[in-house]
Design an enzyme around this catalytic site. Structure first.
Site, mmCIF file in Angstrom:
data_model
loop_
_atom_site.group_PDB
_atom_site.id
_atom_site.type_symbol
_atom_site.label_atom_id
_atom_site.label_comp_id
_atom_site.label_asym_id
_atom_site.label_seq_id
_atom_site.Cartn_x
_atom_site.Cartn_y
_atom_site.Cartn_z
ATOM 1 N N ASN A 198 -63.268 18.975 48.534
ATOM 2 C CA ASN A 198 -63.610 17.590 48.837
ATOM 3 C C ASN A 198 -63.227 17.271 50.277
ATOM 4 O OD1 ASN A 198 -62.614 17.142 45.552
ATOM 5 N ND2 ASN A 198 -64.665 16.564 46.214
ATOM 6 N N GLY A 243 -62.530 16.146 36.654
ATOM 7 C CA GLY A 243 -63.822 16.485 36.088
ATOM 8 C C GLY A 243 -64.979 15.814 36.793
ATOM 9 N N ILE A 244 -64.705 15.061 37.851
ATOM 10 C CA ILE A 244 -65.733 14.341 38.609
ATOM 11 C C ILE A 244 -65.810 14.866 40.036
ATOM 12 C CG2 ILE A 244 -66.411 12.081 39.537
ATOM 13 C CD1 ILE A 244 -65.038 10.868 37.029
ATOM 14 N N HIS A 245 -64.683 14.950 40.698
ATOM 15 C CA HIS A 245 -64.667 15.447 42.069
ATOM 16 C C HIS A 245 -65.049 16.918 42.161
ATOM 17 C CE1 HIS A 245 -62.585 11.686 42.929
ATOM 18 N NE2 HIS A 245 -62.741 11.933 44.220
ATOM 19 N N ASP A 267 -55.246 11.858 43.028
ATOM 20 C CA ASP A 267 -55.799 11.087 44.153
ATOM 21 C C ASP A 267 -56.226 9.708 43.648
ATOM 22 O OD1 ASP A 267 -56.408 10.638 46.784
ATOM 23 O OD2 ASP A 267 -58.373 11.593 46.721
#
Length: 314
Positions: A198, A243-245, A267
């Site tokens: 990220n 589970g998203i980033h 985060d």
């Protein structure tokens, strides 16, 4: 009875599981202790080969339940407030809450092209300022600092930060740095990567970028390694495990690359713990924030802002 004996537990020590063995815990003092001389003072709990490991250690959170750490009333007050807030983040314990490990400063020496949801106008070039001008006269509360290693003078800054009198651990992130630039930063004293994948260049099989450092030490070749009596360990790296980033397959791949150096983080931001909906921005995010479940984006875009999961969900 205050001594608990956890038996038949696989204990995690330095990232590796040991064979089942007992662990004694003083429930009154909150400390791991040696076996007491009187076995009648011990209450035994059989963990039946379960894993006993440290948990609930969070290295990156921006806030939760409506409170964001960087909120301020005006730009004029920001610097003044920063000098007031940082000393309060020194390591300490609380009677009814988590212990504070110190401050993780994510910036302001970040690359504006990889700002993510951060406000690029707050980012600084390390060649045009100083440590004291940026963080105030005292940096004792700062234990971890994320910077972009490709910025001018970042190598000198990394070396200065990681040595006395600062002794701050430097992590690399919000960056367009190449693998070679990242390796140079490790050689200058950096020891960590911030939320890998990220806000950095994507991993490519020929140009791995910072993400390629997750299994690399500051030694750039096998010849250099052979000259050392002991190999230097690879750097640490953090992953946002909501589970998203990261796709679960990417998360699994990165974790398995070097599990003893991997750190799972949330985060989290200030809307964590709040109902779904549209929330105003803050000192860090200049635009409204849309929360749907654990996913939070800048309103009208797909730009992820932060996580809303708890550390127990990572």
């Amino acid at each position: 009875m205050t001594i608990l004996a956890f038996t038949n537990a696989r204990i995690c020590r330095h990232g590796a599981l040991s064979p089942p063995s007992p662990l004694y815990f003083d429930n009154a003092e909150g400390l791991i202790v040696l076996p007491p001389p009187d076995p009648t003072e011990v209450e035994t709990i059989d963990l039946q080969n379960r894993i006993l490991a440290p948990a609930f250690l969070e290295l990156q959170t921006n806030g939760c339940v409506g409170v964001h750490f960087t909120n301020h009333r005006s730009d004029e007050e920001y610097g003044e407030n920063l000098e007031k807030v940082l000393p309060l983040l020194k390591p300490r314990t609380f009677n009814n809450g988590a212990a504070l490990l110190g401050a993780h400063c994510e910036g302001p020496f970040l690359n504006p092209s990889k700002k993510g949801a951060h406000d690029a106008s707050l980012m600084l070039n390390p060649s045009k300022t100083s440590i004291s001008a940026t963080y105030g006269p005292s940096t004792t509360s700062i234990k971890l600092l994320t910077l972009a290693p490709e910025l001018p003078s970042s190598t000198a800054l990394t070396t200065a930060l990681t040595q006395p009198p600062y002794n701050i651990r430097v992590s690399l992130g919000h960056s367009t740095a190449s693998y070679a630039t990242g390796l140079s930063a490790l050689q200058a004293g950096a020891t960590c990567l911030t939320h890998v994948f990220n806000a950095m260049e994507p991993l490519h099989h020929r140009t791995p970028g910072l993400a390629g450092l997750i299994a690399s030490s500051s030694l750039s070749s096998s010849a250099e390694v052979e000259k050392k009596e002991e190999k230097e360990p690879p750097c640490y790296y953090s992953l946002i495990a909501d589970g998203i980033h990261l796709h679960p397959a990417t998360l699994t791949l990165a974790f398995r690359a070097n599990p003893t150096r991997c750190i799972l983080i949330t985060d989290s931001i200030e809307v964590a713990g709040l109902p779904d909906g549209l929330y105003p921005g803050n000192a860090q995010v200049a635009h409204p924030q849309r929360k749907v479940g654990n996913r939070v984006t800048v309103e009208g875009t797909e730009t992820l802002i932060g996580s809303c999961c708890g550390i127990d969900e990572c």
